[in-house]
Write a protein that holds these residues in place. Structure first.
Motif, PDB file in Angstrom:
ATOM      1  N   VAL A 120      -5.102  57.776  90.609  1.00  0.00           N
ATOM      2  CA  VAL A 120      -3.661  57.507  91.341  1.00  0.00           C
ATOM      3  C   VAL A 120      -3.777  57.475  93.026  1.00  0.00           C
ATOM      4  O   VAL A 120      -3.361  56.602  93.623  1.00  0.00           O
TER       5      VAL A 120
ATOM      6  N   GLU B   1      -9.717  64.637  99.790  1.00  0.00           N
ATOM      7  CA  GLU B   1     -10.325  64.780  98.356  1.00  0.00           C
ATOM      8  C   GLU B   1     -11.128  65.879  98.413  1.00  0.00           C
ATOM      9  O   GLU B   1     -12.210  65.873  99.229  1.00  0.00           O
TER      10      GLU B   1
ATOM     11  N   ARG C 287     -13.637  66.478  96.045  1.00  0.00           N
ATOM     12  CA  ARG C 287     -15.028  66.419  95.516  1.00  0.00           C
ATOM     13  C   ARG C 287     -15.595  65.431  96.725  1.00  0.00           C
ATOM     14  O   ARG C 287     -15.190  64.804  97.588  1.00  0.00           O
TER      15      ARG C 287
ATOM     16  N   ALA D  13      -8.224  54.231  78.243  1.00  0.00           N
ATOM     17  CA  ALA D  13      -7.758  52.929  77.539  1.00  0.00           C
ATOM     18  C   ALA D  13      -6.624  52.595  78.643  1.00  0.00           C
ATOM     19  O   ALA D  13      -5.882  53.089  78.903  1.00  0.00           O
TER      20      ALA D  13
ATOM     21  N   ARG E 256     -13.939  55.611  83.767  1.00  0.00           N
ATOM     22  CA  ARG E 256     -13.211  56.153  84.623  1.00  0.00           C
ATOM     23  C   ARG E 256     -13.914  56.279  85.963  1.00  0.00           C
ATOM     24  O   ARG E 256     -13.174  55.899  86.903  1.00  0.00           O
TER      25      ARG E 256
ATOM     26  N   CYS F 182      -7.310  71.046  99.642  1.00  0.00           N
ATOM     27  CA  CYS F 182      -6.178  71.290 100.140  1.00  0.00           C
ATOM     28  C   CYS F 182      -5.884  72.900  99.754  1.00  0.00           C
ATOM     29  O   CYS F 182      -5.834  73.181  98.630  1.00  0.00           O
TER      30      CYS F 182
ATOM     31  N   ASP G 295      -0.338  62.584  87.678  1.00  0.00           N
ATOM     32  CA  ASP G 295      -0.503  63.961  86.985  1.00  0.00           C
ATOM     33  C   ASP G 295       0.284  64.838  87.722  1.00  0.00           C
ATOM     34  O   ASP G 295       0.486  65.944  87.294  1.00  0.00           O
TER      35      ASP G 295
ATOM     36  N   GLY H   6      -1.371  58.129  80.322  1.00  0.00           N
ATOM     37  CA  GLY H   6      -1.529  58.997  81.744  1.00  0.00           C
ATOM     38  C   GLY H   6      -1.807  58.358  83.041  1.00  0.00           C
ATOM     39  O   GLY H   6      -1.142  58.519  83.902  1.00  0.00           O
ATOM     40  N   MET H   7      -3.035  57.570  82.898  1.00  0.00           N
ATOM     41  CA  MET H   7      -3.502  56.714  83.902  1.00  0.00           C
ATOM     42  C   MET H   7      -2.353  55.628  84.255  1.00  0.00           C
ATOM     43  O   MET H   7      -2.063  55.320  85.335  1.00  0.00           O
TER      44      MET H   7
HETATM   45  C1  LIG Z   1      -9.337  63.674  77.344  1.00  0.00           C
HETATM   46  C2  LIG Z   1      -8.483  62.729  78.157  1.00  0.00           C
HETATM   47  C3  LIG Z   1      -8.279  61.263  77.780  1.00  0.00           C
HETATM   48  C4  LIG Z   1      -7.532  60.443  78.478  1.00  0.00           C
HETATM   49  N1  LIG Z   1      -7.597  59.274  78.313  1.00  0.00           N
HETATM   50  C5  LIG Z   1      -6.311  58.400  79.070  1.00  0.00           C
HETATM   51  C6  LIG Z   1      -6.359  57.007  78.580  1.00  0.00           C
HETATM   52  O1  LIG Z   1      -7.001  56.472  77.567  1.00  0.00           O
HETATM   53  N2  LIG Z   1      -5.679  56.336  79.181  1.00  0.00           N
HETATM   54  C7  LIG Z   1      -4.901  56.943  80.199  1.00  0.00           C
HETATM   55  O2  LIG Z   1      -3.922  56.034  81.003  1.00  0.00           O
HETATM   56  N3  LIG Z   1      -4.918  58.063  80.582  1.00  0.00           N
HETATM   57  C8  LIG Z   1      -5.665  58.805  80.074  1.00  0.00           C
HETATM   58  N4  LIG Z   1      -5.914  60.224  80.295  1.00  0.00           N
HETATM   59  C9  LIG Z   1      -5.121  60.695  81.451  1.00  0.00           C
HETATM   60  C10 LIG Z   1      -5.452  60.395  82.855  1.00  0.00           C
HETATM   61  O3  LIG Z   1      -6.801  60.911  82.762  1.00  0.00           O
HETATM   62  C11 LIG Z   1      -4.937  60.844  83.930  1.00  0.00           C
HETATM   63  O4  LIG Z   1      -3.489  60.556  83.794  1.00  0.00           O
HETATM   64  C12 LIG Z   1      -5.317  60.278  85.377  1.00  0.00           C
HETATM   65  O5  LIG Z   1      -6.734  60.907  85.519  1.00  0.00           O
HETATM   66  C13 LIG Z   1      -4.304  61.138  86.392  1.00  0.00           C
HETATM   67  O6  LIG Z   1      -4.598  60.547  87.648  1.00  0.00           O
HETATM   68  P1  LIG Z   1      -4.449  61.536  89.031  1.00  0.00           P
HETATM   69  O7  LIG Z   1      -5.085  60.502  90.044  1.00  0.00           O
HETATM   70  O8  LIG Z   1      -3.027  61.902  88.817  1.00  0.00           O
HETATM   71  O9  LIG Z   1      -5.099  62.741  88.852  1.00  0.00           O
HETATM   72  P2  LIG Z   1      -6.652  63.132  88.610  1.00  0.00           P
HETATM   73  O10 LIG Z   1      -7.295  62.068  87.891  1.00  0.00           O
HETATM   74  O11 LIG Z   1      -7.018  64.473  87.996  1.00  0.00           O
HETATM   75  O12 LIG Z   1      -7.205  63.115  90.034  1.00  0.00           O
HETATM   76  C14 LIG Z   1      -6.632  63.966  90.985  1.00  0.00           C
HETATM   77  C15 LIG Z   1      -7.695  63.984  92.070  1.00  0.00           C
HETATM   78  O13 LIG Z   1      -7.411  65.120  93.054  1.00  0.00           O
HETATM   79  C16 LIG Z   1      -8.420  65.873  93.327  1.00  0.00           C
HETATM   80  N5  LIG Z   1      -7.864  67.287  93.868  1.00  0.00           N
HETATM   81  C17 LIG Z   1      -7.374  68.159  93.007  1.00  0.00           C
HETATM   82  N6  LIG Z   1      -7.095  69.393  93.585  1.00  0.00           N
HETATM   83  C18 LIG Z   1      -7.399  69.057  94.876  1.00  0.00           C
HETATM   84  C19 LIG Z   1      -7.118  69.958  96.120  1.00  0.00           C
HETATM   85  N7  LIG Z   1      -6.600  71.002  96.298  1.00  0.00           N
HETATM   86  N8  LIG Z   1      -7.518  69.356  97.357  1.00  0.00           N
HETATM   87  C20 LIG Z   1      -8.061  68.025  97.456  1.00  0.00           C
HETATM   88  N9  LIG Z   1      -8.133  67.318  96.111  1.00  0.00           N
HETATM   89  C21 LIG Z   1      -7.596  67.792  94.973  1.00  0.00           C
HETATM   90  C22 LIG Z   1      -9.299  65.887  92.384  1.00  0.00           C
HETATM   91  O14 LIG Z   1     -10.783  66.258  92.607  1.00  0.00           O
HETATM   92  C23 LIG Z   1      -9.162  64.487  91.856  1.00  0.00           C
HETATM   93  O15 LIG Z   1      -9.867  63.592  92.270  1.00  0.00           O
HETATM   94  C24 LIG Z   1      -6.530  61.137  79.621  1.00  0.00           C
HETATM   95  C25 LIG Z   1      -6.781  62.470  80.044  1.00  0.00           C
HETATM   96  C26 LIG Z   1      -7.782  63.149  79.328  1.00  0.00           C
HETATM   97  C27 LIG Z   1      -7.825  64.813  79.658  1.00  0.00           C
END
Ligand SMILES: Cc1cc2nc3c(=O)[nH]c(=O)nc-3n(C[C@H](O)[C@H](O)[C@H](O)COP(=O)(O)OP(=O)(O)OC[C@H]3O[C@@H](n4cnc5c(N)ncnc54)[C@H](O)[C@@H]3O)c2cc1C
Length: 453
Positions: free
Chosen positions: A18, A37, A39, A56, A110, A135, A306, A318-319
């Motif tokens: 996101v 970030e 990572r 998905a 992913r 952070c 998230d 979720g994504m």
């Molecule tokens: C098993 C599983 C299956 C899934 N399958 C699906 C699916 O099929 N379809 C779908 O739509 N969604 C799916 N999801 C949900 C999806 O993975 C999440 O909703 C999505 O990754 C959210 O994206 P995000 O960028 O908000 O968070 P994240 O992907 O968690 O990214 C957060 C980022 O922030 C970074 N970060 C964290 N803390 C800090 C910090 N303190 N300082 C700096 N950087 C930091 C992390 O390293 C990461 O890169 C699934 C989740 C799981 C667990």
């Protein structure tokens, strides 16, 4: 108007799915974007990741990546899954379409998706990345953020008048806001955990199972699923309670794991030559739902993805929901003339009901996937819903509403309750197994439609 409200500098915390997508949206609008970030940079470190993990992607996700200009690129490596392939305990297969002909959800990598998003964000001269930066603290009053450079362990503090927190379910930015007055927060862990496993490509490099389906082995209180990857493999996920009669805690050695798979997933086991290695190497992870409010702090810090709404993965949304956050925010930017002092509170207020709704729908879908998909009554309901949709195109089954449309999630949840009532009546009709296309069904449907809702 506050001086931060129309300025063109933004900080994004988290370059996951996101955060990196949102950085692209901001960059296109000419913002100076700093993205931090934790990572390392997967563009240089490479996304080997060892295992391929897939997700998905459905309509809401496609809409957002299209706006970001990378739909075609992602489409090239996305694998369409027009339905579920159910594997019974005795190995029988049943295919259940997700929607009507031509509709499918897509298995995407992913890592591959994240990498593409970072690549495109990196093409903008107004985007600056800071990888290996965690952070560590947010000074809300100022506001400014302290990051730890994980390579040098040095801390640096930056002024951050406009912050987008996309740092995931365990968001550090949200943690800072959590300590403020009248901020609501709940987290809920499912009693089930999950473990990723794999079905490698066959000897000739092709998929060992039909790649045009999401495979499910529903077993009541637990299940195994498998999504195809472009390299001929499948990523499998075992969802199982942590504790209890049949649970992760009972799978203590190789013999127990093999016996468990032999008993419940024997046809999958036959295709899993690396099962024991995968099982012993890959972690058992937990599944959390996070709800909080408000999603913002004083019109200058906004939680997205998230960080605002972590949900269980059973609707595959979720994504998609996080990507839809970006689409909606971008549209609000147009509607509200780019004034963040209006966009942030309006988004946080308006979108919250959708976050809560998809959290609820995702919980409910777990029961559907692990249990109901093998239930004849449920299969009949799906058949009747598809039939009604064909006859009355404006009647959309809820799964289609969530997956193949952009209907707000809170509307889909309301509709699900209505449709549950409708199907309660239909499935109670005499001889429904034979008469599911008959007049009685039509009559109940028409009554329901004309306000019996
Ligand atoms: C098993 C599983 C299956 C899934 N399958 C699906 C699916 O099929 N379809 C779908 O739509 N969604 C799916 N999801 C949900 C999806 O993975 C999440 O909703 C999505 O990754 C959210 O994206 P995000 O960028 O908000 O968070 P994240 O992907 O968690 O990214 C957060 C980022 O922030 C970074 N970060 C964290 N803390 C800090 C910090 N303190 N300082 C700096 N950087 C930091 C992390 O390293 C990461 O890169 C699934 C989740 C799981 C667990």
């Amino acid at each position: 108007m506050n001086n931060h409200s129309t300025q063109k500098k933004a900080i994004v915390v988290g370059a996951g799915l996101v955060g990196s997508l949102w950085a692209v949206f901001l960059a296109r609008r000419g913002y100076q974007v700093e993205i931090y970030e934790r990572r390392s940079d997967m563009r240089t470190a490479g996304y080997t990741g060892g295992r391929s993990i897939n997700l998905a992607m459905s309509e809401r996700g496609w809409k957002a990546v299209e706006k970001a200009g990378i739909r075609e690129k992602i489409e090239k490596v996305a694998i369409p899954m027009p339905g579920r392939m159910m594997h019974s305990a005795s190995g029988e297969l049943t295919f259940q379409p997700y929607g009507k002909a031509g509709e499918a959800i897509y298995s995407v990598s992913r890592g591959g998706l994240n990498l593409e998003l970072l690549n495109i964000a990196g093409e903008f001269p107004n985007v600056q990345f800071f990888f290996d930066h965690r952070c560590a603290d947010v000074d809300l009053e100022h506001p400014r953020i302290t990051f730890e450079d994980l390579k040098t362990n040095a801390f640096k503090t930056v002024d951050a008048p406009l912050i987008f927190a996309a740092d995931g379910a365990f968001s550090a930015v949200r943690y800072a806001i959590q300590k403020t007055d009248r901020f609501n927060y709940t987290q809920f862990y499912l009693e089930h955990g999950y473990k990723e496993l794999s079905i490698p490509p066959g000897p000739d490099g092709s998929h060992r199972l039909d790649p045009s389906a999401l495979h499910i082995w529903p077993r009541g209180n637990f299940m195994l699923i498998a999504l195809p990857n472009a390299d001929g493999s499948f990523t499998c996920t075992l969802f199982l309670p942590f504790e209890g009669e049949v649970s992760f805690e009972k799978l203590t050695d190789n013999a127990a794991v093999t016996a468990f798979f032999q008993r419940y997933f024997s046809d999958a086991l036959a295709q899993m030559p690396t099962l024991l290695e995968d099982f012993n190497t890959n972690p058992t992870s937990s599944l959390i739902t996070v709800k909080c409010a408000p999603w913002q702090w004083q019109n200058r810090i906004l939680l997205i993805g998230d960080a605002a709404h972590a949900i269980v993965p059973f609707y595959g949304q979720g994504m998609n929901a996080g990507f839809e956050d970006c689409t909606i925010l971008d549209a609000m930017h147009d509607d509200l003339g780019g004034d963040w002092s209006k966009i942030i509170p309006q988004f946080a207020q308006q979108r919250k009901a959708d976050g809560d709704a998809i959290a609820e729908l995702a919980q409910r879908n777990f029961i559907e996937m692990r249990d109901l998909v093998a239930d004849p009554k449920f299969l009949l309901r799906k058949k009747i819903a598809a039939h009604l949709h064909e006859r009355h195109p404006d009647f959309l089954p809820v799964y289609s509403m969530v997956t193949f449309s952009n209907t707000p999630y809170h509307v889909a949840l309301r509709e699900e309750d209505e449709q549950n009532r409708l199907f309660g009546q239909i499935l109670g009709l005499e001889n429904i197994e034979q008469a599911w296309t008959g007049d009685a069904v039509e009559q109940v449907f028409n009554r329901w439609k004309q306000g019996g809702k």
